[in-house]
Design a protein around this motif. Structure first.
Motif, PDB file in Angstrom:
ATOM      1  N   LEU A  33      10.537  58.477  80.112  1.00 45.27           N
ATOM      2  CA  LEU A  33       9.401  57.564  80.021  1.00 45.27           C
ATOM      3  C   LEU A  33       8.237  58.244  79.309  1.00 45.27           C
ATOM      4  N   GLU A  34       7.950  59.468  79.714  1.00 48.54           N
ATOM      5  CA  GLU A  34       6.850  60.210  79.091  1.00 48.54           C
ATOM      6  C   GLU A  34       7.100  60.426  77.599  1.00 48.54           C
ATOM      7  N   ASN A  35       8.321  60.793  77.241  1.00 45.66           N
ATOM      8  CA  ASN A  35       8.641  61.007  75.829  1.00 45.66           C
ATOM      9  C   ASN A  35       8.536  59.718  75.019  1.00 45.66           C
ATOM     10  N   ALA A  36       8.969  58.606  75.597  1.00 47.16           N
ATOM     11  CA  ALA A  36       8.862  57.321  74.898  1.00 47.16           C
ATOM     12  C   ALA A  36       7.404  56.930  74.710  1.00 47.16           C
ATOM     13  N   SER A  72       6.630  38.347  76.149  1.00 47.95           N
ATOM     14  CA  SER A  72       7.974  38.180  75.601  1.00 47.95           C
ATOM     15  C   SER A  72       9.022  38.880  76.462  1.00 47.95           C
ATOM     16  N   ILE A  73       8.585  39.813  77.312  1.00 43.89           N
ATOM     17  CA  ILE A  73       9.483  40.505  78.231  1.00 43.89           C
ATOM     18  C   ILE A  73       8.828  40.493  79.611  1.00 43.89           C
ATOM     19  N   LYS A  74       9.598  40.097  80.603  1.00 41.53           N
ATOM     20  CA  LYS A  74       9.076  40.038  81.972  1.00 41.53           C
ATOM     21  C   LYS A  74       9.995  40.825  82.897  1.00 41.53           C
ATOM     22  N   VAL A  75       9.413  41.339  83.975  1.00 36.76           N
ATOM     23  CA  VAL A  75      10.177  42.048  84.990  1.00 36.76           C
ATOM     24  C   VAL A  75      10.506  41.054  86.092  1.00 36.76           C
ATOM     25  N   ALA A  76      11.795  40.979  86.440  1.00 34.95           N
ATOM     26  CA  ALA A  76      12.239  40.041  87.466  1.00 34.95           C
ATOM     27  C   ALA A  76      13.206  40.748  88.401  1.00 34.95           C
ATOM     28  N   ASN A 122       8.935  49.418  69.586  1.00 32.91           N
ATOM     29  CA  ASN A 122      10.247  49.727  70.150  1.00 32.91           C
ATOM     30  C   ASN A 122      10.171  50.873  71.160  1.00 32.91           C
ATOM     31  N   MET A 123       9.345  51.873  70.870  1.00 37.14           N
ATOM     32  CA  MET A 123       9.197  52.994  71.804  1.00 37.14           C
ATOM     33  C   MET A 123       8.556  52.520  73.107  1.00 37.14           C
ATOM     34  N   PHE A 124       7.551  51.647  73.018  1.00 32.63           N
ATOM     35  CA  PHE A 124       6.918  51.134  74.233  1.00 32.63           C
ATOM     36  C   PHE A 124       7.864  50.227  75.018  1.00 32.63           C
ATOM     37  N   ALA A 127      10.052  52.534  76.818  1.00 30.87           N
ATOM     38  CA  ALA A 127       9.307  53.103  77.952  1.00 30.87           C
ATOM     39  C   ALA A 127       9.303  52.121  79.124  1.00 30.87           C
ATOM     40  N   LEU A 128       9.162  50.843  78.838  1.00 27.43           N
ATOM     41  CA  LEU A 128       9.194  49.829  79.894  1.00 27.43           C
ATOM     42  C   LEU A 128      10.555  49.820  80.587  1.00 27.43           C
TER      43      LEU A 128
END
Length: 162
Positions: A33-36, A72-76, A122-124, A127-128
């Motif tokens: 995560l940190e690297n991304a 555009s992207i959600k956590v479910a 794309n990197m973020f 990371a998500l």
């Protein structure tokens, strides 16, 4: 009774090893995560250098007075009957056909954006994904630790009965 205590100890050993593996996995996910995040910030800085500091800034982000939009992207939570006690999070991509208010964030910065800006996006996004996986590991780790606590109490009760 001694056999019961021995069995509890075996299960405790297995759960402790599982907890250590989960801790190792969590640390690795957080490093990823940190690297991304670092990579995304680096590409964002390069985009800002290429396009100019005023073209890649908070000024391009939507404001409260602007048009409403959805992520555009959600956590479910994972929809599975086998995971009733173990809610697992996942990322869900919202398609534009499902929700007309979904916008492509790169378009906030113009039509022709540097490749670094899309690399940053794309990197973020990666990371998500790492963050969601890390949360899932934390949930499993917490459950394992709770099981260890319950078994320790059961072991103490078994020793008292002996």
């Amino acid at each position: 009774m001694e056999k019961k205590t021995h069995r509890i100890c075996e299960i405790l050993d297995k759960l402790t090893l599982d907890a250590l593996h989960l801790i190792e996995e969590e640390v690795q996910l957080k490093l990823n995560l940190e690297n991304a995040m670092i990579g995304g910030e680096s590409h964002l800085a390069k985009s800002r250098y290429i396009m100019g500091q005023n073209n890649v800034s908070a000024l391009q982000l939507p404001t409260e007075d602007g048009k409403e939009f959805s992520a555009s992207i959600k956590v479910a939570e994972h929809d599975s009957e086998t995971l009733l006690d173990n809610p697992e999070l996942q990322l869900k991509t919202v398609k534009k056909s499902e929700d007309e208010s979904v916008q492509e964030p790169l378009r906030w910065f113009g039509v022709l954006v540097p490749q670094n800006l899309s690399h940053s996006q794309n990197m973020f996004r990666q990371a998500l994904q790492w963050a969601v996986q890390a949360v899932n590991v934390q949930i499993r780790l917490k459950e394992t630790i709770n099981k260890i606590g319950v078994l320790k109490e059961a072991k103490q009760m078994a020793k008292l009965e002996e």
